[in-house]
Scaffold this active site. Structure first.
Site, PDB file in Angstrom:
ATOM      1  N   PRO A 169       0.792  -1.227  -0.038  1.00 33.29           N
ATOM      2  CA  PRO A 169      -0.045   0.236  -0.192  1.00 33.29           C
ATOM      3  C   PRO A 169       0.870   1.128  -0.085  1.00 33.29           C
ATOM      4  CG  PRO A 169      -1.080  -1.755   1.523  1.00 33.29           C
ATOM      5  CD  PRO A 169       0.367  -2.154   0.960  1.00 33.29           C
ATOM      6  N   GLY A 222       5.502   1.172  -4.021  1.00 35.56           N
ATOM      7  CA  GLY A 222       5.433   0.731  -5.319  1.00 35.56           C
ATOM      8  C   GLY A 222       6.778   0.497  -6.089  1.00 35.56           C
ATOM      9  N   TRP A 224      -2.341  -4.995  -5.071  1.00 38.07           N
ATOM     10  CA  TRP A 224      -2.190  -4.922  -6.560  1.00 38.07           C
ATOM     11  C   TRP A 224      -1.807  -6.369  -7.019  1.00 38.07           C
ATOM     12  CZ3 TRP A 224      -5.987  -2.373  -8.689  1.00 38.07           C
ATOM     13  CH2 TRP A 224      -6.287  -1.032  -8.176  1.00 38.07           C
ATOM     14  N   ILE A 225      -1.940  -7.527  -6.640  1.00 37.48           N
ATOM     15  CA  ILE A 225      -1.143  -8.879  -6.855  1.00 37.48           C
ATOM     16  C   ILE A 225      -2.101  -9.470  -7.576  1.00 37.48           C
ATOM     17  CG2 ILE A 225      -0.302 -10.605  -5.955  1.00 37.48           C
ATOM     18  CD1 ILE A 225       1.036  -8.115  -4.943  1.00 37.48           C
ATOM     19  N   GLU A 263      13.155  -8.692 -15.472  1.00 45.52           N
ATOM     20  CA  GLU A 263      13.651  -8.531 -16.847  1.00 45.52           C
ATOM     21  C   GLU A 263      12.941  -9.151 -17.726  1.00 45.52           C
ATOM     22  OE1 GLU A 263      17.795  -9.738 -17.321  1.00 45.52           O
ATOM     23  OE2 GLU A 263      18.284  -7.676 -16.390  1.00 45.52           O
ATOM     24  N   ARG A 307       9.048  -7.362 -17.862  1.00 45.67           N
ATOM     25  CA  ARG A 307       9.249  -6.167 -18.717  1.00 45.67           C
ATOM     26  C   ARG A 307       9.088  -6.428 -20.297  1.00 45.67           C
ATOM     27  NH1 ARG A 307      13.291  -2.836 -14.544  1.00 45.67           N
ATOM     28  NH2 ARG A 307      11.440  -2.203 -13.154  1.00 45.67           N
ATOM     29  N   ARG A 333     -16.284   3.088 -42.843  1.00 45.13           N
ATOM     30  CA  ARG A 333     -16.863   4.404 -42.635  1.00 45.13           C
ATOM     31  C   ARG A 333     -16.693   5.253 -43.805  1.00 45.13           C
ATOM     32  NH1 ARG A 333     -20.989   7.321 -40.190  1.00 45.13           N
ATOM     33  NH2 ARG A 333     -19.994   9.137 -39.339  1.00 45.13           N
ATOM     34  N   GLU A 382       5.157  -3.337 -14.073  1.00 47.81           N
ATOM     35  CA  GLU A 382       6.481  -3.811 -14.158  1.00 47.81           C
ATOM     36  C   GLU A 382       7.652  -2.527 -13.997  1.00 47.81           C
ATOM     37  OE1 GLU A 382       6.827  -6.750 -13.580  1.00 47.81           O
ATOM     38  OE2 GLU A 382       5.325  -7.980 -14.464  1.00 47.81           O
ATOM     39  N   GLU A 393       8.485   6.251 -16.171  1.00 49.14           N
ATOM     40  CA  GLU A 393       9.435   7.070 -15.482  1.00 49.14           C
ATOM     41  C   GLU A 393      10.609   6.381 -14.907  1.00 49.14           C
ATOM     42  OE1 GLU A 393       5.855   9.160 -16.015  1.00 49.14           O
ATOM     43  OE2 GLU A 393       6.229   7.118 -15.033  1.00 49.14           O
TER      44      GLU A 393
END
Length: 392
Positions: A135, A138, A163-164, A249, A252, A277, A372, A376
């Site tokens: 929590p 990160g 967030w698992i 690695e 990612r 369209r 992952e 930034e």
């Protein structure tokens, strides 16, 4: 244990990889495409599809054949992930997080740990993922607060992970903890355990998300959870951060491949719709403004694909590839975000409708710039490696 899809004969790897990719394509056409819209819209865990993925051997995709896995190279694995993400990105997350856990055991585990865990991971009998995020933590993993306290011949874990991926439906997780909270530097006090759910370890709740539906993202609670030293990856405390980062690695590269899949899906939808369209008496693909969008989308997608190939090739060669994986993840995830938005613009008002898959791509893509390691962070990794590899 399920039989691997294709036996891995070193003399015929290219042909076997082609057969695997063809099998994945048939699986997606037959068992996934007809059901994506309903499952994604209602955020339903795809039990039957997961069962089919077990049969295909996807939960053992990168696990060595000697442990019952397919033993795929990172290059072939990235192609599998791209194809899956082209149809439904959430599915790739179900086996990717699981395979990062498996990679930690395969690369750093003891012989006993490999023999005990990897066959069950490869078959999908035991599934799970990587439990790093907390929590209040990160990107800065060294700030984790989950602690494992030595107790007799084992450890007691207390803390919360959030967030698992696979948190509810998974049974085992590679959990990063502090075994020595006072250690300096901090990473010297971090260890990685393979924790199987039981007394003191549970999933507390499913977390609701903007996109990335179907796969369960959950909060995991450790409250006096007892675990043996035999579940400490490598058997020696203090190596956990290295073990976790080593798996990232491959993670990612997976996220980058997902980005290519989503970017390609957005491009495909835009190209198709632009020919159907019509405005001002002709298909919108004949308008220069739409042509410019399609050209940029196609170029971004192919550039991202080439970066993923380069990163996967470096990984397969056993070279350090955090810069290559970071570049691929950075560019491909941004390509997915840009292409999903451009596809929505090409579709106009219909792109905002849940009747078309474009809005799902638009909701799924932002996860990739965060997961992952944020983009930034990827820029910092790339810059630092660039300097280290090119000293004056």
């Amino acid at each position: 244990m399920s039989t691997p899809l294709i036996p891995r004969d070193p003399d015929d790897v290219a042909e076997q990889d082609r057969l695997i990719l063809d099998a994945v394509g048939r699986f997606l056409d037959r068992d996934v495409k007809p059901h994506v819209h309903h499952l994604e819209h209602d955020d339903i865990y795809p039990e039957e599809i997961v069962g089919k993925m077990r049969e295909l051997g996807l939960f053992g995709a990168t696990i060595a054949a000697e442990y019952g896995g397919l033993g795929l190279s990172a290059s072939t694995y990235a192609q599998v992930v791209e194809r899956v993400s082209l149809v439904w990105m959430s599915l790739s997350g179900i086996f990717n997080s699981h395979l990062i856990m498996a990679a930690a055991v395969q690369r750093f585990g003891t012989d006993e740990q490999k023999q005990r865990f990897l066959p069950k991971f490869a078959s999908g009998e035991v599934r799970g993922g990587l439990a790093l995020t907390e929590p209040d933590c990160g990107t800065d993993l060294q700030a984790i607060r989950t602690v494992a306290r030595a107790d007799g011949n084992g450890w007691v874990i207390d803390g919360t992970k959030t967030w698992i991926s696979n948190g509810i439906h998974g049974q085992a997780f590679a959990v990063l903890v502090k075994t020595d909270p006072e250690a300096q530097p901090r990473h010297k006090g971090m260890s990685l355990f393979i924790a199987e759910k039981g007394e003191g370890f549970r999933a507390s709740r499913k977390l609701e998300k903007l996109g990335y539906k179907g796969i369960d993202s959950a909060e995991l609670i450790f409250d006096g959870f007892r675990i043996g030293n035999e579940n400490l990856v490598g058997g020696v405390p203090g190596e956990g951060l290295k073990h976790a980062l080593g798996g990232l690695e491959l993670g990612r590269i997976n996220v980058a491949a997902r980005g290519v899949g989503v970017a390609q899906a957005a491009l495909d939808e835009a190209v198709r719709y632009s020919q159907i369209r019509k405005t001002f008496g002709k298909p919108i693909c004949e308008h220069q403004s739409i042509q410019i969008k399609l050209a940029d989308m196609a170029t971004r997608t192919e550039a991202a694909r080439l970066l993923v190939r380069a990163a996967a090739a470096a990984y397969d060669a056993g070279r350090r590839c955090d810069m290559e994986a970071g570049m691929a993840k950075l560019f491909a995830s941004e390509a997915a975000v840009e292409n999903s938005l451009e596809a929505m613009r090409v579709h106009g008002g219909y792109g905002y409708s849940k009747e078309f898959p474009v809005e799902r791509l638009y909701r799924d893509a932002p996860l990739l710039v965060i997961g992952e390691g944020t983009n930034e962070l990827q820029r910092l990794i790339i810059a630092k490696q660039l300097i280290q590899r090119n000293p004056v």
